[in-house]
Motif scaffolding. Structure first.
Motif, mmCIF file in Angstrom:
data_model
loop_
_atom_site.group_PDB
_atom_site.id
_atom_site.type_symbol
_atom_site.label_atom_id
_atom_site.label_comp_id
_atom_site.label_asym_id
_atom_site.label_seq_id
_atom_site.Cartn_x
_atom_site.Cartn_y
_atom_site.Cartn_z
ATOM 1 N N GLY A 126 0.815 -1.197 0.000
ATOM 2 C CA GLY A 126 0.000 0.000 0.000
ATOM 3 C C GLY A 126 0.856 1.256 0.000
ATOM 4 N N THR A 127 0.197 2.396 0.084
ATOM 5 C CA THR A 127 0.869 3.697 0.159
ATOM 6 C C THR A 127 0.294 4.460 1.345
ATOM 7 O OG1 THR A 127 -0.753 4.775 -1.271
ATOM 8 C CG2 THR A 127 1.151 3.736 -2.337
ATOM 9 N N LYS A 128 0.902 5.592 1.666
ATOM 10 C CA LYS A 128 0.399 6.419 2.760
ATOM 11 C C LYS A 128 -0.975 7.000 2.415
ATOM 12 C CE LYS A 128 4.982 7.709 4.443
ATOM 13 N NZ LYS A 128 5.940 8.821 4.718
ATOM 14 N N GLU A 129 -1.205 7.259 1.126
ATOM 15 C CA GLU A 129 -2.503 7.784 0.705
ATOM 16 C C GLU A 129 -3.573 6.697 0.681
ATOM 17 O OE1 GLU A 129 0.314 8.168 -1.017
ATOM 18 O OE2 GLU A 129 0.774 10.225 -0.392
ATOM 19 N N GLU A 130 -3.180 5.512 0.319
ATOM 20 C CA GLU A 130 -4.116 4.392 0.223
ATOM 21 C C GLU A 130 -3.470 3.161 0.851
ATOM 22 O OE1 GLU A 130 -7.888 3.149 -0.517
ATOM 23 O OE2 GLU A 130 -7.078 5.136 -0.914
ATOM 24 N N PRO A 131 -3.530 3.031 2.188
ATOM 25 C CA PRO A 131 -2.884 1.900 2.870
ATOM 26 C C PRO A 131 -3.530 0.571 2.512
ATOM 27 C CG PRO A 131 -4.249 3.147 4.395
ATOM 28 C CD PRO A 131 -4.201 3.940 3.131
ATOM 29 N N VAL A 132 -2.722 -0.458 2.468
ATOM 30 C CA VAL A 132 -3.235 -1.795 2.209
ATOM 31 C C VAL A 132 -3.751 -2.377 3.524
ATOM 32 C CG1 VAL A 132 -0.999 -2.929 2.588
ATOM 33 C CG2 VAL A 132 -2.726 -4.044 1.178
ATOM 34 N N VAL A 133 -4.886 -3.026 3.447
ATOM 35 C CA VAL A 133 -5.502 -3.632 4.633
ATOM 36 C C VAL A 133 -5.321 -5.143 4.557
ATOM 37 C CG1 VAL A 133 -7.617 -3.936 5.969
ATOM 38 C CG2 VAL A 133 -7.191 -1.771 4.792
ATOM 39 N N ILE A 134 -4.771 -5.719 5.631
ATOM 40 C CA ILE A 134 -4.562 -7.163 5.722
ATOM 41 C C ILE A 134 -5.417 -7.685 6.857
ATOM 42 C CG2 ILE A 134 -2.882 -9.005 6.106
ATOM 43 C CD1 ILE A 134 -0.723 -7.097 5.068
ATOM 44 N N LEU A 135 -6.363 -8.549 6.523
ATOM 45 C CA LEU A 135 -7.305 -9.098 7.500
ATOM 46 C C LEU A 135 -6.819 -10.474 7.950
ATOM 47 C CD1 LEU A 135 -10.130 -8.107 8.562
ATOM 48 C CD2 LEU A 135 -11.135 -9.693 6.915
ATOM 49 N N LEU A 136 -6.712 -10.669 9.264
ATOM 50 C CA LEU A 136 -6.310 -11.967 9.810
ATOM 51 C C LEU A 136 -7.530 -12.671 10.381
ATOM 52 C CD1 LEU A 136 -2.956 -11.124 11.655
ATOM 53 C CD2 LEU A 136 -3.305 -11.927 9.321
ATOM 54 N N ALA A 137 -7.780 -13.887 9.915
ATOM 55 C CA ALA A 137 -8.935 -14.661 10.364
ATOM 56 C C ALA A 137 -8.468 -16.017 10.871
ATOM 57 C CB ALA A 137 -9.932 -14.824 9.217
ATOM 58 N N GLY A 138 -9.371 -16.718 11.573
ATOM 59 C CA GLY A 138 -9.012 -18.048 12.052
ATOM 60 C C GLY A 138 -9.807 -18.449 13.268
ATOM 61 N N LEU A 139 -9.637 -19.685 13.674
ATOM 62 C CA LEU A 139 -10.318 -20.183 14.868
ATOM 63 C C LEU A 139 -9.517 -19.830 16.110
ATOM 64 C CD1 LEU A 139 -11.453 -23.749 13.710
ATOM 65 C CD2 LEU A 139 -12.698 -21.585 13.573
ATOM 66 N N GLN A 140 -10.179 -19.919 17.260
ATOM 67 C CA GLN A 140 -9.495 -19.645 18.519
ATOM 68 C C GLN A 140 -8.419 -20.708 18.779
ATOM 69 O OE1 GLN A 140 -12.353 -19.340 21.694
ATOM 70 N NE2 GLN A 140 -13.032 -17.293 21.092
ATOM 71 N N GLY A 141 -7.298 -20.249 19.333
ATOM 72 C CA GLY A 141 -6.235 -21.184 19.695
ATOM 73 C C GLY A 141 -5.213 -21.415 18.605
ATOM 74 N N ALA A 142 -5.411 -20.826 17.436
ATOM 75 C CA ALA A 142 -4.467 -21.028 16.330
ATOM 76 C C ALA A 142 -3.258 -20.110 16.431
ATOM 77 C CB ALA A 142 -5.166 -20.822 14.989
ATOM 78 N N GLY A 143 -3.334 -19.107 17.330
ATOM 79 C CA GLY A 143 -2.222 -18.167 17.458
ATOM 80 C C GLY A 143 -2.387 -16.937 16.581
ATOM 81 N N LYS A 144 -3.641 -16.510 16.392
ATOM 82 C CA LYS A 144 -3.926 -15.410 15.450
ATOM 83 C C LYS A 144 -3.370 -14.072 15.943
ATOM 84 C CE LYS A 144 -8.220 -15.103 14.854
ATOM 85 N NZ LYS A 144 -8.369 -14.186 16.009
ATOM 86 N N THR A 145 -3.617 -13.749 17.215
ATOM 87 C CA THR A 145 -3.143 -12.476 17.753
ATOM 88 C C THR A 145 -1.615 -12.433 17.800
ATOM 89 O OG1 THR A 145 -5.151 -12.265 19.084
ATOM 90 C CG2 THR A 145 -3.266 -10.911 19.730
ATOM 91 N N THR A 146 -1.002 -13.549 18.201
ATOM 92 C CA THR A 146 0.465 -13.629 18.206
ATOM 93 C C THR A 146 1.002 -13.484 16.791
ATOM 94 O OG1 THR A 146 0.398 -15.094 20.122
ATOM 95 C CG2 THR A 146 2.448 -15.034 18.874
ATOM 96 N N ALA A 147 0.334 -14.123 15.831
ATOM 97 C CA ALA A 147 0.758 -14.014 14.429
ATOM 98 C C ALA A 147 0.654 -12.573 13.938
ATOM 99 C CB ALA A 147 -0.086 -14.930 13.552
ATOM 100 N N ALA A 148 -0.337 -11.818 14.440
ATOM 101 C CA ALA A 148 -0.474 -10.415 14.048
ATOM 102 C C ALA A 148 0.747 -9.615 14.494
ATOM 103 C CB ALA A 148 -1.754 -9.832 14.657
ATOM 104 N N GLY A 149 1.191 -9.847 15.738
ATOM 105 C CA GLY A 149 2.379 -9.156 16.225
ATOM 106 C C GLY A 149 3.629 -9.549 15.460
#
Length: 557
Positions: A126-149
């Motif tokens: 993306g750019t500063k004018e038009e940032p790219v959005v990355i959506l993280l999905a998944g079931l609980q316990g898969a490590g989604k929040t940790t993967a985001a960091g």
């Protein structure tokens, strides 16, 4: 500690060992009309059966396993056995090519000998004018929040700018390690849209603070859709080029989960619609360019089915496999793309925030087949050691001045790269020969050696000769072994092995860089080169010139 793909790798390695051993050469190959050696269906039937069993034992999806076996069969039967290559080696090559294609690689590129440092799939930019959005999905316990960091840290510091690499030219870029390539240095904003799981927002804020990435949150009472919209607005206003949205998970796939993800993907801010209508190049929607499914690699082929289900419901662009360091079977990595058709983009290789790597199908196929992964090993080392430090260490090895402090630095380097078992299994031909007992024995010896070094004075660390030629060598050794809780015999063995290692490293460096002149050779090298009585006598006299009487530890003990 279990290592990923141990079961699958060991089983396939055994097949490779046995493919030529149980059958006669006449059964393995046939001669065609041009007297060329070709593999027959009979020659690989048992091997294919055993490989299929190994794949199923590793929890690879049944259809994927059958497709892979059929592909290997087509690549092998009737093919000419290359001169200088054994039939089992050619069979493994067919296995490698099929695995590579199955996991998203390109065997035609590999076969052409072209180096491929680009992962299976990269992320949208993306750019500063038009940032790219990355959506993280998944079931609980898969490590989604940790993967985001982890992903935020990777995009901020380590993501390679392949456009800049391409602009460098093929000759220059091919000589660079991935860790030395130019990086994008994205400005990332994390959005905490998991308002259901207790402490999910706090966890993301702690992760964001630890990696130096800002976190946007609106509390647990806000709607996830509003959070995503406001996060994108903040990104545009403050110059972020990437927004990572951490969404909520569920115990199982249900309609509420899918509906919420769809609403976030299709979210639109009514208050901005009228304002932005004259400016079509700006967007008033979340419109994620990437929707990544975070799946637990330890679920085996279920990870592949989960990927297919999410893709069918909301449409995903790829997957992140977590907990790969604890997956002893490896079925998920082989199955995900074969079942869902979506690429694996990243793999989690440990618990620390830097432990996220792009997915390279060629390296993964090499590991599965027990051929090691030297490229990844070199990349890990290069991330921990600067070019200047590496050159300095190389010179010390060349001059046989490698000391105990250097030994500590090398053992600490292995620790930073993971652990001894993980490093050893990246070396070709080593992984399959090391069982758990041998690994534990080596790690125990390294701990004993480290304890003895830490009991030395700084002068002793910098001068290993004090334990070899000095008349006080015995008393010094008695002191450090007692101080570190080791036996005297362990100390003798360690110093002896250290001296042999130092000599061997010096010889290897000299051989790799060209043999020095005779005046630069140590006595033992002169013996090896000359091999005559006069040289041996001179070398022996030089050895006896030390105060220790030539017995190694100041008069021997």
């Amino acid at each position: 500690m279990r290592m990923m793909f141990d079961q699958l790798s060991n089983a396939i390695t055994e097949v490779a060992k046995n493919i030529g051993g149980r059958q006669s050469l006449a059964d393995m190959i046939i001669y065609d009309a041009n007297s060329l050696l070709r593999m027959t269906e009979k020659s690989i039937a048992n091997a294919l059966k055993e490989v299929r069993r190994a794949l199923l034992d590793a929890d690879v999806n049944l259809n994927v396993a059958d497709t892979l076996i059929e592909g290997v069969k087509k690549r092998s039967i009737g093919q000419e056995v290359t001169k200088g290559v054994t039939s089992d080696q050619q069979f493994i090559k067919a296995m490698y090519d099929e695995l590579l294609d199955m996991m998203g690689g390109d065997s035609t590129v590999q076969s052409s000998g072209t180096m491929n440092n680009v992962p299976a799939s990269t992320l949208a930019v993306g750019t500063k004018e038009e940032p790219v959005v990355i959506l993280l999905a998944g079931l609980q316990g898969a490590g989604k929040t940790t993967a985001a960091g982890k992903l935020a840290l990777y995009l901020k510091e380590r993501e390679v700018d392949y456009e800049a690499v391409e602009a460098m030219g093929q000759e220059e870029s091919s000589q660079l390690l991935t860790s030395r390539m130019p990086t994008r240095k994205r400005k990332v904003l994390l959005a905490a849209a998991d308002v259901y799981r207790p402490a999910a927002i706090s966890q993301l804020e702690i992760l964001g603070a630890s990696v130096g990435v800002d976190v946007f949150s609106m509390g647990t009472d806000a709607d996830p859709v509003d959070i995503a919209i406001k996060a994108v607005e903040k990104a545009k206003a403050e110059g972020y080029d990437t927004v990572l949205v951490d969404t909520a998970g569920r115990q199982v796939i249900d309609e509420n989960l899918m509906d919420e993800l769809k609403r976030v993907k299709e979210a639109e801010d009514d208050t901005l619609r009228a304002y932005l209508t004259p400016y079509p190049h700006y967007s008033n929607t979340v419109s994620p360019k990437e929707t990544l499914l975070v799946v637990d690699a330890m679920t085996g082929q279920e990870a592949a089915s989960l990927t297919a289900s999410f893709d069918s419901a909301i449409g995903i662009t790829g997957a992140i496999l977590t907990k790969m360091d604890g997956d002893s079977r490896g079925g998920a990595a082989v199955s995900v793309r074969g079942v869902s058709g979506k690429p694996i983009k990243f793999v989690g290789t440990g618990e620390k925030t830097p432990d996220l790597e792009p997915f390279y199908p060629d390296r993964m196929a090499s590991r599965i087949l027990g051929m090691g992964d030297v490229v990844s090993l070199v990349e890990k080392a290069a991330m921990e050691v600067s070019d200047a430090d590496a050159e300095k260490m190389q010179q010390k090895m060349l001059d046989a001045k490698f000391d105990f402090d250097d030994f500590l630095k090398q053992t600490d380097l292995v620790g930073k790269m993971g652990n001894f078992a993980g490093v050893a299994k990246m070396l070709p031909g080593i992984g399959g020969q090391l069982d758990s007992s041998k690994i534990r024995e080596v790690e125990s010896r390294l701990k004993r050696s480290k304890a003895m070094i830490q009991s030395m004075t700084q002068k002793e660390r910098e001068n290993p000769e004090l334990f070899i030629k000095d008349r006080s060598a015995r008393s010094r050794l008695l002191r450090i072994t007692a101080g570190s809780g080791n036996s005297f015999e362990n100390g003798v063995a360690f110093v002896s092995e250290f001296q042999k290692m130092r000599t061997m490293m010096s010889r290897m460096q000299k051989q790799m860089g060209g043999m020095p002149g005779d005046e630069e050779m140590d006595p033992e090298m002169a013996v090896a080169q000359a091999g005559n009585r006069k040289t041996r006598r001179n070398a022996k006299k030089q050895k006896k010139g030390g105060r220790g009487g030539g017995k190694g530890f100041g008069g021997g003990f």
